[in-house]
Enzyme design. Structure first.
Site, PDB file in Angstrom:
ATOM      1  N   ASP A  33       0.859  -1.187   0.000  1.00 12.65           N
ATOM      2  CA  ASP A  33       0.000   0.000   0.000  1.00 12.65           C
ATOM      3  C   ASP A  33       0.895   1.237   0.000  1.00 12.65           C
ATOM      4  O   ASP A  33       1.876   1.283   0.746  1.00 12.65           O
ATOM      5  CB  ASP A  33      -0.901  -0.006   1.247  1.00 12.65           C
ATOM      6  N   ASN A  37      -4.351   6.914   0.072  1.00 17.20           N
ATOM      7  CA  ASN A  37      -5.713   7.115   0.599  1.00 17.20           C
ATOM      8  C   ASN A  37      -5.978   6.139   1.742  1.00 17.20           C
ATOM      9  O   ASN A  37      -7.063   5.593   1.863  1.00 17.20           O
ATOM     10  CB  ASN A  37      -6.757   6.950  -0.503  1.00 17.20           C
ATOM     11  N   SER A 127     -16.004  -3.348 -10.316  1.00 16.94           N
ATOM     12  CA  SER A 127     -17.007  -2.386  -9.871  1.00 16.94           C
ATOM     13  C   SER A 127     -18.308  -2.547 -10.634  1.00 16.94           C
ATOM     14  O   SER A 127     -18.314  -2.833 -11.840  1.00 16.94           O
ATOM     15  CB  SER A 127     -16.482  -0.965 -10.079  1.00 16.94           C
ATOM     16  N   TYR A 151     -13.504   6.245 -14.375  1.00 19.53           N
ATOM     17  CA  TYR A 151     -13.326   5.209 -13.356  1.00 19.53           C
ATOM     18  C   TYR A 151     -13.918   3.893 -13.834  1.00 19.53           C
ATOM     19  O   TYR A 151     -13.254   2.846 -13.803  1.00 19.53           O
ATOM     20  CB  TYR A 151     -13.978   5.628 -12.040  1.00 19.53           C
ATOM     21  N   LYS A 155     -11.966   0.210 -14.927  1.00 21.60           N
ATOM     22  CA  LYS A 155     -12.243  -1.120 -14.384  1.00 21.60           C
ATOM     23  C   LYS A 155     -12.652  -2.093 -15.496  1.00 21.60           C
ATOM     24  O   LYS A 155     -12.252  -3.263 -15.515  1.00 21.60           O
ATOM     25  CB  LYS A 155     -13.332  -1.037 -13.320  1.00 21.60           C
ATOM     26  N   ASP A 297     -22.464  10.206 -13.021  1.00 22.12           N
ATOM     27  CA  ASP A 297     -23.385   9.439 -12.192  1.00 22.12           C
ATOM     28  C   ASP A 297     -24.536   8.869 -13.025  1.00 22.12           C
ATOM     29  O   ASP A 297     -24.895   9.413 -14.077  1.00 22.12           O
ATOM     30  CB  ASP A 297     -23.958  10.310 -11.076  1.00 22.12           C
TER      31      ASP A 297
END
Length: 340
Positions: A33, A37, A127, A151, A155, A297
């Site tokens: 890691d 974040n 996702s 995003y 994926k 969205d």
């Protein structure tokens, strides 16, 4: 059988909970890691909950081949669970190149290192966003991919690369988990969602408002074709998500090549429904205002989780109230997150 599992992004929200579940199940865990974040403190808390520590922690970027080679050389890795990625829809619209660089580049670097070191078993964090603006719900694994933002596209690109690699590398086994909206925290209150900066997910925003760190919630759009006009999502307790990854690892050798599975509850909740549930559980009022829709969205994303239930016996066991209760418990115990 106990395995040594490399968990990329293992100090993050979902990664840390998955490490706990793996340790409880008898596996050895190695974490990589870069803490872009996440907090190193999470690794200490993983050990406290599990009653034993992780085997090793490496601070590195998943794109760093030299660092990856050092990890695989230093530990007898049996399988990899790959979380390390950027994950915010809105941010991806603003900095798309970074999302392709980190999410796609990190995945290809990781799989190349795995191949070079003879490791051929991967659980990939995908996702539900790859389904895009779904015309019918709930969504099955056969629902068409229609990513609407960088995003989601990153994926979906990773999935396509991994599927193609499996066609050309017969020994490679990949399970891609398309999970929906993880929320909540470990019931101990020791682990939870503590994003750097302004939260991109709604639950930590709610908890930070309730604890006094933020003033109000922005609701991005109330004109979607849903019951109350706000976006509907399939919220899934993070402990259920962690158990799903461990179940995938247990069943990764059930078949060849790459296979995809949804992780979700099968029930959608709108933004306002989530706000009301959180208010009921916490006893705190959540002020909000409606603003314009957020680019990228979509109106509704709800899973059909039947495939994972049939194949692994996995199903989500915790409801929306439990997610709100556990997230609020974490925030109360950690008003400033993992920071001292």
């Amino acid at each position: 059988m106990p395995q040594t599992v490399l968990v990329t992004g293992g100090a993050g929200f979902i990664g840390s909970h998955t490490c706990v579940d793996l340790l409880h199940s008898g596996h050895e865990v190695v974490v990589l890691d870069d803490h872009s974040n996440s907090a190193p403190e999470a690794l200490e808390r993983i050990a406290k909950i599990a009653g034993r520590p992780i085997a090793a922690a490496h601070v590195a970027d998943v794109r760093d081949r030299r660092a990856l080679d050092a990890v695989f050389t230093s530990h007898p890795i049996d399988a990899v669970i790959h979380f390390a990625a950027k994950k915010a829809v809105g941010e991806s619209v603003q900095i798309p190149l970074a999302y392709y660089d980190i999410n796609v580049g990190g995945t290809t670097a990781l799989v190349a290192a795995m191949h070079d070191h003879g490791v051929h078993r991967l659980v990939f964090s995908s996702s539900c966003s790859i389904y895009g603006d779904a015309t019918t719900v709930p969504l099955t694994e056969e629902s068409p991919a229609a990513p609407k933002n960088p995003y989601a596209m990153s994926k979906w690109t990773c999935e396509q690369i991994l599927a193609d690699l499996c066609r050309h590398v017969p020994e490679l086994r990949v399970l891609a988990l398309r999970y929906f909206n993880p929320a909540g925290a470990h019931p101990s209150g020791l682990l939870g969602e503590d994003p750097h900066g302004v939260p991109n997910n709604i639950m930590p925003f709610l908890t930070q408002i309730a604890v006094g760190r933020r003033d109000e919630l922005s609701v991005f759009g109330d004109d979607y074709p849903t019951a109350d006009g706000t976006g509907v999502r399939d919220y899934l307790h993070v402990v259920d998500v962690a158990e799903g990854h461990r179940a995938a690892l247990d069943h990764i050798d059930d078949g060849p090549g790459m296979r995809t599975f949804n992780l979700g509850t099968g029930r959608g909740a709108s933004v306002l429904e989530l706000v009301r549930t959180f208010e009921e559980v916490s006893g705190r009022s959540i002020p909000y205002h409606v603003t314009a829709r957020r680019p990228g969205d979509v109106a509704e994303l709800v899973a059909d989780p039947a495939k994972a239930a049939a194949a692994w016996g996995w199903s989500a066991r915790r409801d929306l109230a439990a997610m709100c209760r556990d997230a609020w418990n974490f925030q109360q115990q950690n008003p400033s997150g993992y920071a001292p």
